[in-house]
Scaffold this motif. Structure first.
Motif, short mmCIF file in Angstrom:
data_model
loop_
_atom_site.label_atom_id
_atom_site.label_comp_id
_atom_site.label_asym_id
_atom_site.label_seq_id
_atom_site.Cartn_x
_atom_site.Cartn_y
_atom_site.Cartn_z
N PRO A 19 0.81 -1.22 0.00
CA PRO A 19 0.00 0.00 0.00
C PRO A 19 0.85 1.27 0.00
O PRO A 19 0.47 2.28 -0.60
N ARG A 22 1.85 1.90 -3.61
CA ARG A 22 0.71 2.39 -4.41
C ARG A 22 0.36 3.84 -4.06
O ARG A 22 0.03 4.63 -4.93
N LEU A 88 -7.23 1.91 -1.67
CA LEU A 88 -6.45 1.51 -0.48
C LEU A 88 -7.04 0.32 0.28
O LEU A 88 -6.30 -0.59 0.64
N LEU A 91 -5.76 -3.24 -0.79
CA LEU A 91 -4.32 -3.46 -1.00
C LEU A 91 -3.64 -4.30 0.08
O LEU A 91 -2.42 -4.39 0.10
N ASP A 92 -4.38 -4.93 0.95
CA ASP A 92 -3.74 -5.73 2.01
C ASP A 92 -3.27 -7.07 1.50
O ASP A 92 -3.77 -7.66 0.63
#
Length: 92
Positions: A19, A22, A88, A91-92
């Motif tokens: 994350p 990104r 977001l 994005l894990d």
């Protein structure tokens, strides 16, 4: 005039390399200075630095702020609001 985007950090795994990378990519599209702040710990970093972002040690649910300031801050803030809301969390 600066813009602030406040949000609880959405990822169960916290702010890690993916994350952070990104976020840096999104921020790099703009000239504005973007600073990330973890309000729980007080740790902050340039959103252009993956290592700096990871070093904030931001965990799930912690209150965060993106501080956006510069010539294109309105455009950058709008894009970052969309990123925080729509990109977001996945994005894990």
């Amino acid at each position: 005039m600066a813009v602030e985007i406040a949000f609880p950090f959405p990822l169960p795994g916290g702010l890690h390399a993916r994350p952070a990378s990104r976020l840096r990519e999104e921020v790099s599209r703009f000239r504005s200075v973007v600073t990330f702040l973890n309000r729980a710990s007080g740790n902050g970093a340039s959103a252009r630095s993956v290592l700096g972002l990871v070093a904030t040690r931001t965990g799930h649910g912690e209150p965060c702020v993106l501080h956006v300031q510069g010539d294109d801050e309105a455009e950058a803030a709008e894009a970052l609001r969309r990123f925080v809301k729509a990109v977001l969390p996945g994005l894990d």
